[in-house]
Design a protein around this motif. Sequence first.
Motif, mmCIF file in Angstrom:
data_model
loop_
_atom_site.group_PDB
_atom_site.id
_atom_site.type_symbol
_atom_site.label_atom_id
_atom_site.label_comp_id
_atom_site.label_asym_id
_atom_site.label_seq_id
_atom_site.Cartn_x
_atom_site.Cartn_y
_atom_site.Cartn_z
ATOM 1 N N GLY A 276 9.475 3.510 43.643
ATOM 2 C CA GLY A 276 9.762 2.326 44.038
ATOM 3 C C GLY A 276 7.795 1.554 44.000
ATOM 4 N N VAL A 277 7.589 2.905 43.470
ATOM 5 C CA VAL A 277 5.498 2.952 43.586
ATOM 6 C C VAL A 277 5.100 3.337 42.482
ATOM 7 C CG1 VAL A 277 3.404 3.124 44.554
ATOM 8 C CG2 VAL A 277 5.899 2.437 46.256
ATOM 9 N N VAL A 278 4.278 2.437 41.687
ATOM 10 C CA VAL A 278 3.704 2.296 40.367
ATOM 11 C C VAL A 278 3.069 3.614 40.888
ATOM 12 C CG1 VAL A 278 2.478 2.127 38.401
ATOM 13 C CG2 VAL A 278 3.719 0.514 39.348
ATOM 14 N N ARG A 279 3.371 5.092 39.906
ATOM 15 C CA ARG A 279 2.819 6.151 40.287
ATOM 16 C C ARG A 279 0.825 6.171 39.220
ATOM 17 N NH1 ARG A 279 3.625 6.607 46.122
ATOM 18 N NH2 ARG A 279 5.977 6.812 46.213
ATOM 19 N N ASP A 280 0.846 7.542 38.880
ATOM 20 C CA ASP A 280 -0.007 7.989 37.929
ATOM 21 C C ASP A 280 0.614 8.242 36.406
ATOM 22 O OD1 ASP A 280 -1.280 7.962 40.043
ATOM 23 O OD2 ASP A 280 -1.144 10.180 40.568
ATOM 24 N N GLY A 281 0.837 8.228 36.097
ATOM 25 C CA GLY A 281 1.598 7.674 34.635
ATOM 26 C C GLY A 281 2.076 8.918 33.813
ATOM 27 N N MET A 282 2.340 9.200 32.832
ATOM 28 C CA MET A 282 3.287 10.232 32.735
ATOM 29 C C MET A 282 2.090 11.402 32.416
ATOM 30 S SD MET A 282 5.478 9.047 30.704
ATOM 31 C CE MET A 282 5.382 8.010 32.341
ATOM 32 N N ASP A 283 1.319 11.562 32.898
ATOM 33 C CA ASP A 283 0.463 13.441 33.478
ATOM 34 C C ASP A 283 1.254 13.889 34.835
ATOM 35 O OD1 ASP A 283 -1.771 15.039 32.908
ATOM 36 O OD2 ASP A 283 -2.043 14.596 35.016
ATOM 37 N N ASP A 284 1.472 12.717 35.213
ATOM 38 C CA ASP A 284 2.032 13.264 36.992
ATOM 39 C C ASP A 284 3.433 12.834 36.789
ATOM 40 O OD1 ASP A 284 2.463 12.452 39.415
ATOM 41 O OD2 ASP A 284 2.373 10.507 39.712
ATOM 42 N N PHE A 285 3.819 11.994 35.760
ATOM 43 C CA PHE A 285 5.323 13.100 35.445
ATOM 44 C C PHE A 285 5.838 14.493 35.113
ATOM 45 C CE2 PHE A 285 9.086 12.233 32.273
ATOM 46 C CZ PHE A 285 10.033 11.939 32.660
ATOM 47 N N GLU A 286 5.213 14.690 34.321
ATOM 48 C CA GLU A 286 5.020 16.034 33.244
ATOM 49 C C GLU A 286 5.200 17.024 34.257
ATOM 50 O OE1 GLU A 286 4.137 17.121 29.530
ATOM 51 O OE2 GLU A 286 3.168 15.434 29.308
ATOM 52 N N ARG A 287 4.731 16.522 35.428
ATOM 53 C CA ARG A 287 4.395 17.956 36.661
ATOM 54 C C ARG A 287 5.029 17.812 37.563
ATOM 55 N NH1 ARG A 287 -1.467 19.319 35.637
ATOM 56 N NH2 ARG A 287 -2.205 18.176 33.865
ATOM 57 N N LEU B 223 18.268 19.458 34.738
ATOM 58 C CA LEU B 223 18.019 20.945 34.587
ATOM 59 C C LEU B 223 18.593 21.569 32.927
ATOM 60 C CD1 LEU B 223 18.770 20.457 38.330
ATOM 61 C CD2 LEU B 223 16.503 20.735 37.417
ATOM 62 N N SER B 224 19.090 21.201 32.763
ATOM 63 C CA SER B 224 19.650 22.057 31.560
ATOM 64 C C SER B 224 18.052 22.613 30.384
ATOM 65 C CB SER B 224 20.686 21.218 30.970
ATOM 66 O OG SER B 224 19.972 20.144 30.050
ATOM 67 N N THR B 225 17.361 21.498 30.733
ATOM 68 C CA THR B 225 16.673 22.549 29.707
ATOM 69 C C THR B 225 15.764 23.153 31.215
ATOM 70 O OG1 THR B 225 16.713 20.751 28.674
ATOM 71 C CG2 THR B 225 14.824 21.840 28.178
ATOM 72 N N LYS B 226 14.662 23.981 30.841
ATOM 73 C CA LYS B 226 14.480 25.148 31.430
ATOM 74 C C LYS B 226 12.930 24.714 30.836
ATOM 75 C CE LYS B 226 17.504 26.038 33.570
ATOM 76 N NZ LYS B 226 17.883 24.913 34.159
ATOM 77 N N SER B 227 12.018 24.069 31.505
ATOM 78 C CA SER B 227 10.616 24.493 31.237
ATOM 79 C C SER B 227 10.077 23.827 32.841
ATOM 80 C CB SER B 227 10.847 22.939 30.015
ATOM 81 O OG SER B 227 8.933 22.915 29.853
ATOM 82 N N ASN B 228 8.962 24.061 32.340
ATOM 83 C CA ASN B 228 8.293 23.502 33.734
ATOM 84 C C ASN B 228 7.627 22.301 33.492
ATOM 85 O OD1 ASN B 228 6.016 23.954 32.346
ATOM 86 N ND2 ASN B 228 4.719 25.226 33.351
ATOM 87 N N SER B 229 7.889 21.315 32.174
ATOM 88 C CA SER B 229 7.568 19.468 32.362
ATOM 89 C C SER B 229 8.983 19.196 32.418
ATOM 90 C CB SER B 229 6.898 20.225 30.407
ATOM 91 O OG SER B 229 6.654 18.653 30.175
ATOM 92 N N MET B 230 8.588 17.517 32.883
ATOM 93 C CA MET B 230 9.868 17.046 32.515
ATOM 94 C C MET B 230 9.544 16.809 31.458
ATOM 95 S SD MET B 230 11.283 16.055 35.114
ATOM 96 C CE MET B 230 12.040 14.305 35.738
#
Lengths: 1074, 661
Positions: A204-215, A156-163
Amino acid sequence: MEKDSILRVFSYPMLRKIIAVTSVVFLIIAVGPLNVFASAPENETQQASISGKITDSTTGESIVGANILVQGTTKGSISDTNGAYTLTGVDRNAKLVFSFIGYVTQIVPVSGKAVINIALDSDTKGLEEVVVVGYGSQKKQTLTGSVASVKSAEILSTKSNSMAAAIEGKIPGVQIRQQTGEPGTFNSRISVRGFGTPLLVIDGVVRDGMDDFERLNPEDIESVSVLKDAAASIYGLGAANGVFIVTTKKGFAGKTEFSFNTLYSTKTPTNDWANVNVDAYTMRYMWNEMSRNSENFANVTNATELAKWKDNTLPGYTDYNWWDNTVRKYVHSNEMTLNARGGNDVITFFSSFGYNNDGGYFKNNELYQYNRYTFRNSIDAKLAKGLKMNVSFYGRSEKTINPTKGYNQWTFKRIITNDRGIGPYTLDGLNHYTQVPSENTNIFAELSKDASGYIDTRKFQYQTTVDINYEVPFVKGLSVGVLGAYDGQITDARTLSKNFILYDYATGTPKTTAVAPTTFQQQLISYVRKEVQSKMSYKGKFGQHSISGTYVFQVRRIDNNDVTARRQYDDIFTTAIINQGSLTNQTTAGFRTEEAYLSHIGKLNYDYKNKYLLEASFRRDGTYRYAPAQRWGNFPAVSAGWRIAEEPFFKTALPMVSDLKLRASWGKSGRDAGNPFQYYEGYGFGNIAGGFIFNPGTLTLGMVPPGIVNSNLTWVNTTTTDLGFDLDMWKSKLGIVFDVFKRNEIGLLAQRAAALPNTFGASYPQENLNNQYEQGFDMSISHRNTIGKFSYGITGTLTYSRTYLTHVERAPKQSTWDVWKDGSDTYYDKGRIQGRAFMQVRNGIYTSITQTATAPLNGGNSGNYNVLPGMDIIEDTNGDGVLGADDQMPISWSGAGTNPPLQFGLNLNASYKNFELTINMAGSSLFTMSKGRGDQWGYGTQYRFFLAEYMDRWHTTNDTDNPYDPATVWTPGKWEALTVNGNGNQTGTATDKWRMDATYVRLKTLEIAYNVPAKYAKVIGLKSARVYVNGYNLITICNPFLKDMDPERDEGAFGAGNTYPLMRSLNLGLNIKF
Amino acid sequence: MRKSLIYITVCASFLLLGACKNFLDLEPLDKVSKDYLFSTPAGVKTVLADLYNRMPMEDFVFHPQNGFNQHPGVGGNGDGGWSLASNSDEAVIWGPNGYTSNPGTDIAEYWDYTSIRFVNKFLNNLIDLKAKGSLDEASYNQMFGEAHFIRAYMYFTLARRYGGVPIVDQEQAVPTDIAQVLVPRSTEKATWDFVIAELDLAIANLPAARPSDALNRATKWVALALKSRVALHAASVAKYWNKAPLTGPAVDAKLVGMAATDANAYYLLCIDASKKIMDNTSFALYKPAPASKEEAAKNYQDIFESAAYSNPEVIYLKSYIDGSANSGQGHMTDFWFYPKQLTYQTSYMSSRWGTTLDAVDVFEDYADNGVGASAPIKTVTTGGEGYIVAKAGQLTKATIAGYSFISYDSQLDPFKNKDVRLTASVLLPGSTFKSTLINMQGGMIKSDGTPVIYTDGVATGLDGKTYYSYGSNNISGYSAFGALGTAQANYSSTGFALRKFLQDTKAVTNLGSFGSTQSWIDMRLAEVYLNYAEAVAESGQGDAALAATSLNAIRKRAAHTDVIPLTVDNVLKERRVELIFEDFRYWDLIRRRDFHTRFNQTRRFSLVPLLDLRQNPPKYVFLRTQNYYDDSQNGLTFTQKRYYRIIPGVSVNKLIQNPEY
């Protein structure tokens, strides 16, 4: 009995209610009932009040706002500004739970005491940290693999809408570069050790990759673990590039705590384009100069005309500043998150709702807009003794609006290269859109929804998980469980394409007569992913031996759907509903795919005295993708650690070392490669052009026979080896984590170099032929200390990783030059190292026209052409008198096409009393960035002059002199004389002058926060309040010539750097808890 | 509850294990298995559709430069309306990309062994299905015949481009060593014999009647018509090979070239195949006895404008459906070849086709004399029509004064008595097309005698009126000679355009979007008559009287009343007239080895109508001139080696290369 009564109160109707808490609205409504339960009538054996003080065990300071809860009830209290608390009517046999975020929770029996003072231990000690790993979690001290993690506060120390931006530079071994600041485009390059895009696991579940992560909403995240070595192997076929494991926030027992975060940002681009769009007069003046310098060009604008342009008042001869009139000075965006956490010892919950709006950069702010809503609910319930359940739901809704024409790089290119002598609307007063060179379009029209339409993309994603665990009562340490996940995403892309007529600026005559009809297209893409895991695990301790084991059986299934429909509007566009269009020229398209996977996962951990650590894991993956004989793969891994600092001899010899662990790991994993079903002998659907009309009027679509059926194709096998150590000295005053690694990749796809004869009628399919490896190291060094009320921590991270090609299937080399340049296995000893760029070698510059007479020929047999002072003297390294590609030498680094080999970060946190300071820096090196001349710089094309640089160029002192007359006097400058890029001059030559070292260090985050003292916060009914100012992407140190490019951003086509800029933002934020 | 949960947990695991036995056996959704496909007639039809589509037919979507089936988006007529005619002496095509080039140089390669592999695979599938009993005898025979017909078409296309080629008649298995699949070239003779043998298999197995639900499937007669064409080509190569002999390893190995002694056997095959079709009374010339020239003209035009099997002359055709509604289909013949005056509004591209004066001159007039001599257009009163102006655009007052031009009242006057097939095939100056008077004026002679040619100009005539050099002051008012040599040159450069395949009476929807759907007649009886006549005249075999009757039947249909003798020259001249623009001329020049003598720094000719303002009222005079583009290329040349094309991929397939490559 007591439990029963609580269950009755809090029982299933309430559980259902909480499960139904899927929106923040409901959540707020739910506050009332919770508070009612919190003050439920007391009807038990009571005792006099208990009071005490809660302090920090290291600093001795009182802790404000800590939770005190009577275990098994909702009764509790919160420590006041002095850290004091009071509870009344507590059972003498009850236990009190003391908790506060960032501290280790303590449970203390009342045992009749009236005063209980508690010193809480800070849980940032690190060594006690629990780290989430593949199919489980582990104490950091017993980890044997290379696993790095980052916790909520650091994120949370960085403010951006991207993870991605939120963790950039904070995790050693993780390479992240932002490529664009375009709202709603999350395409940062994320890589673990330069391996490529990692796998994403959420809860615990494989999700959608980095696209998902960033959002992801950073406020929802508890921690991110990165499995960098053999620790990733437990994810088998997907794990070749490492694994990101995201753990989301969960509820806790205690009084419901609400947290509200809001952030307002003002952004400006990190690069400076203001001087790029050169004014109308100067452009024509320079264009004339370029023409003179290019011999066969006549003066483009004669002196009379030029004078009018200089005058800048006559109609049709005025300057129009495209840049200022198109883009905003500031872009605004805002974010807010409201979440609630709480519960009792039976049910806990976490609910969060987030909103983010990212505004457009253009004055017409309708386009390039992004909106995101996220909501997440997680409920943990103890259903019965030993039986626990977690239900979580995550939803995300996004909307972006972009222009249909002129996507970002073209958009920017147009603004930059627009002729400022042409305004946006015709001079005839009819205000028609003009045709503006050099791109011969009109950016106002392209950025107008009314004129050109829009692309409105909506995405809705949901992820649901139900996780049930049961501790088997008869065998201590044994538990079984089932996890089910059901995820999906729907993308709805609506494209309205309108066309417009462009008119001549001066005369107002149309440049085209016909306008293509308006079309509306709607594309619906959806997928559904289902996964079930059956789990069994055991944990036991026998004397000094600790053993734990896990077995999971996993089934996974994915279905994709894609349908597109398109209609045209003949007369008038009505609404964006497909039915409203005309049936003429309507088109539809669509496809579906299915995927299925099966996995057996096993893991065994052993440690002796917490000193000798061993982990072995095994995974067997089956995939639908390959032929039955090729579809099952085994992926073993083994790792070991030795906490040498625990050895008595070590403690005696080096007492300042608080911890030292040596680690080694080896593991195998894989990567899906190639199109699925290549083994399947099936006829493919031909396209319409592949059909035949057997009977006039009716088309029969043809089914196309398969080419070579490929049943040998399989995944890429990778093995990762890692050696490392974790060192902690002087109790966290110095911490070092260091790893060296090597990853082998065997069987990358390639086509055989020896082709089949063209009479065979088919070509070889892709096979697993190529091999390569990546090698490097990553490290972090940290220092933490507290001096009185001032405490601080500093961490530096560094990653270095290179790729070496060991086998590349290719045709035999034709010459020794080819062999040396890109064919040899002896180049750089082992394998062909990637990342070096071949360029022409510069050796000074020409200072007079006479020098060029004896220079080596740049245009081959056509000789030197328009070679002028200021141009580079290119070395004829092979001495054949002609300059060409075979004179190039590996003198520099490649572009950042993948992540640069060297990346680093520096994080600093400090706090003094109520103030906090966070500094985060990140940078990269060993890569280059090009500034394409022809496409953006004045060399080669008119309309494109970077004013500031060109003020410092070689030019004839008298602007009427013949540049090719040796007697002409030149005024020297930093940059070469303007010419048209031609075959015989150096303007088009690749040198490190134009592709320059792009090493940079960037101040990503600077944050100063103030925690409002609790006594003041309490006055306005808050538990705590924090205000902060935060700057993002504030300062960049790099080659100044790249300042209008931004070295972190994607280079873009033509090396022109015209992509959507990254943003520098100034954020004002507020975080309150109540 | 606890027990049940345990039960669920544990059982879920095992149930899943059991249920998952076939979990990974997904079937691809974008592919269909052979067994399923061949289990229904509709499925088989889809496989056949692909094979038929692969048949290399030089039709409306054949682009000489880019290849076969050049549908929208992949070149085809979308690339400027190129045609094989423009690679011969029939037409000149110019567009922004500058298509005029030496004949034979940029003809697309055809080395489609992929399609041949698919046919071979199909034959294997058929055998397999028959063995399984899932195909009845009749269906099997028909498809067996079709596969051999399609394969014959493919090898014919190979043979006339490359000479002898490797004959791959089995689906080759993926080799462990490339040497296992190397197939050497057969001799040219063996290759032609293979094509003939394939056709014989097709003839023996194909049905005689067209399937009523699939008219465009091959029949025995279609295969016979192809055999007639193939045998004539092979015979001509054998007979005339020595007119343009080549040397080299490929010749030594007989991979190209045949012995003259082989010619008669092929002529006889042509005679026999043609005769079988001529004997079939269900085929007949379309309206063979017209009552007038006008009727004859309409009849001839109808053959192409309304090409259909209802016309007894049609043996085989290819159909199209509207590409504007079915992206990837249709053709753009009307779009590219409409005269500029009709298409300037839709697009700047049009009128790419300029029929040469060479082709126009070949047509007879109706001064029938029993000889059948061509009747060149008359432009001058003295000195005959042998003159040619080198560069019309550079003529001066003095040179103009030197010509004794015939003055005509209209642009159409010089063509008044010409063979009706000329007006039906070529858009002539001053003719009316789609109710528009087509103006091909290329210049004027001012009243003082100064010429203004190939450029915009205004002048006053002796009658005091204002005249324009192109006959109009608006670019939409003329169809020839505009903007020569520039990217906007979407005008005829010869003074003539194309009419033969254009939809004159019917409207074309979506002119620019592959909206043309007129069928391509691939085989018609007139060709068979002419093949027969040529084979008889060349070899002395067969029925000479029947051959002469056939030749004259074609002329009679065009309203000629005299009877001409059967000679090779008469047959060839008739081919040029009757089959103009149907892609025969290029191959006739090839097979008879006339190309290198016909094109040797050769400029094709244009006819420029000039308005002569020296007269009152002004009259039209006509100028024979070298075509502007051919001239700017210093003439076109066909080099001898172009009789065979370069064999691609010899470094891998180890084939012997053709001579001089």
